[in-house]
Design an enzyme around this catalytic site. Structure first.
Site, short mmCIF file in Angstrom:
data_model
loop_
_atom_site.label_atom_id
_atom_site.label_comp_id
_atom_site.label_asym_id
_atom_site.label_seq_id
_atom_site.Cartn_x
_atom_site.Cartn_y
_atom_site.Cartn_z
N SER A 63 -18.32 -20.64 -12.95
CA SER A 63 -17.20 -21.37 -12.37
C SER A 63 -17.14 -21.25 -10.84
O SER A 63 -18.13 -21.53 -10.18
CB SER A 63 -15.92 -20.89 -13.03
OG SER A 63 -15.00 -21.93 -13.07
N HIS A 68 -14.51 -23.52 -21.36
CA HIS A 68 -14.91 -22.95 -20.08
C HIS A 68 -15.05 -21.43 -20.19
O HIS A 68 -14.05 -20.71 -20.27
CB HIS A 68 -13.82 -23.31 -19.07
CG HIS A 68 -14.17 -23.01 -17.66
ND1 HIS A 68 -15.23 -23.62 -17.02
CD2 HIS A 68 -13.59 -22.18 -16.76
CE1 HIS A 68 -15.28 -23.17 -15.77
NE2 HIS A 68 -14.30 -22.29 -15.59
C1 GCU Z 1 -10.19 -23.69 -11.49
C2 GCU Z 1 -10.81 -24.54 -10.41
C3 GCU Z 1 -12.33 -24.72 -10.61
C4 GCU Z 1 -12.97 -23.37 -10.82
C5 GCU Z 1 -12.27 -22.61 -11.92
C6 GCU Z 1 -12.79 -21.20 -12.15
O1 GCU Z 1 -10.21 -24.37 -12.70
O2 GCU Z 1 -10.15 -25.78 -10.39
O3 GCU Z 1 -12.90 -25.37 -9.51
O4 GCU Z 1 -14.36 -23.52 -11.06
O5 GCU Z 1 -10.91 -22.47 -11.61
O6 GCU Z 1 -13.27 -20.55 -11.25
O7 GCU Z 1 -12.66 -20.74 -13.31
#
Ligand code: GCU
Length: 398
Positions: free
Chosen positions: A250, A379
């Site tokens: 992420s 995710h």
């Molecule tokens: C949020 C953000 C993303 C990021 C994510 C994370 O959802 O909007 O851009 O990748 O956090 O780091 O889990």
């Protein structure tokens, strides 16, 4: 810049609403001249592409060398049930106690020769990565998450081992690899403090109080920390520093990609669901937008990047070109089917559209140098993801 109430919460999740777009050709120089061989890529194409990402998106990383020193905090020859040696090292960036980062390293005892290793930043402190009782709690600001043992912005014992599934230290060392990790908040705590904490102030010129519009934000600082961790790994005889894979999930996947774009010592790069501002194409306008990134996380990118809120397609580049900066090194991009916020298909297309540069640099060998999977689920970084990364590393680092 929007206020918090105006943060665009609506994201397009409808493939039929993806606008028509043309991606910039990664092998065309800004003046329109084509790059036709490897020498021209490294002399002209790569520097020109790099400069655009640096100036408009992640910001320039200062190049000043700091008086770095390290202190070994622990050495445990019988970690992970006796199968690994663990080491904790504190790395200071000045004569002062702060800022510092604490590197946690596991190396398999089964290997007699220097090992390849995975390096990545973690979200919640080194103590979350395994259940090992001697791993020190993060000693910097953490995001509150009482259920996971983060209270009043401090890590507590209750957080120990909460990330075991995400890190798979046992599996990694069983497969003959080392694992090294640092808590990302050691480098720059992940909130908008106008860059008063973390490593940025170490680099301010006389009278400077915050990074200039084209200078780094938090992602730049996290990426810088990965390179400082690699500096230390280079001093360990049991690690083969020429075979270090950098990975991140992420926001930390965004940081891993930017670290590898800047530091060509990283031998292999893994983006786990890095999404918008990472591996995902912006011109698709699918999932998270740059307006969202810049309002929810105004400290991540450089200030110049804020100009592109609501103008995602106006950047002279798209994220396939960030991936092309990694060529010809092996690159793995991974998505999850329910993680639409990160635009799985946009991540896949970015990897595919980096191929012209891989083909130019690696010829027939290029085909296998880009790996991709989309697993079912949301995710996260899971055992399944790690198994794929280990297979990919076996193919390229063994
Ligand atoms: C949020 C953000 C993303 C990021 C994510 C994370 O959802 O909007 O851009 O990748 O956090 O780091 O889990």
């Amino acid at each position: 810049m929007e206020t918090a109430e105006e943060i665009p919460q609506t994201a397009n999740y409808d493939e039929s609403k993806v606008p028509a777009y043309t991606l910039p050709d990664p092998l065309l120089l800004p003046g329109g001249h084509p790059v036709t061989d490897a020498a021209a890529w490294f002399e002209k194409g790569r520097p020109a592409t790099f400069l655009e990402f640096e100036t408009l998106m992640y910001g320039r990383t200062p190049s000043k060398t700091l008086p770095v020193r390290s202190e070994i905090l622990s050495l445990n020859p019988r970690a992970l049930g006796g199968k690994a040696i663990s080491q904790q090292v504190r790395i200071y960036f000045s004569e002062q106690a702060e800022p510092h980062m604490t590197l946690l390293i596991f190396l398999p005892n089964s290997q007699k020769t220097p090992v390849p290793l995975f390096l990545g930043l973690n979200f919640n402190g080194n103590q979350t990565v395994t259940n090992e009782p001697d791993v020190l709690l993060a000693d910097h600001w953490v995001r509150d998450n009482p259920e996971a043992g983060a209270v009043n912005h401090q890590a507590t014992e209750a957080s120990r081992g909460t990330g075991v599934e995400n890190w798979q230290a046992q599996l990694i060392t069983d497969r003959g690899y080392g694992l090294a990790t640092v808590y990302y908040g050691d480098l720059d705590p992940d909130f908008d403090d106008d860059f008063q904490n973390g490593v940025q102030p170490l680099f301010y010129e006389e009278g400077q109080t915050r990074p200039a519009p084209g200078e780094w934000g938090a992602i730049g600082a996290w990426a810088w920390g990965l390179s400082r961790a690699l500096d230390f790994l280079e001093t360990l005889p049991r690690v083969d520093a020429k075979r270090v894979a950098v990975l991140g999930h992420s926001r930390l996947g965004k940081a891993a990609l930017w670290a590898a774009a800047q530091d060509q010592r990283f031998a292999l790069v893994i983006s786990n669901e890095s999404g918008s501002g990472g591996a995902a194409l912006a011109r698709r306008m699918f999932g998270e937008t740059y307006a969202h990134l810049n309002t929810a996380f105004p400290h991540w990118f450089c200030r110049n990047f804020h100009t592109y809120s609501h103008h995602d397609a106006d950047l002279p580049f798209d994220q396939h070109q960030l991936l092309a900066l990694i060529a010809p090194r092996p690159l793995y991009v991974a998505s999850a089917s329910e993680d639409l916020w990160a635009d799985p298909y946009g991540e896949y297309l970015a990897a595919e559209n980096a191929r012209p540069v891989y083909n130019l640099l690696a010829g027939d060998a290029a085909r296998d140098k880009i790996g991709y999977h989309k697993r079912p689920g949301g995710h996260d970084i899971t055992r399944y993801d790690w198994e794929r990364y280990l297979d990919f590393a076996d193919a390229h680092l063994r």
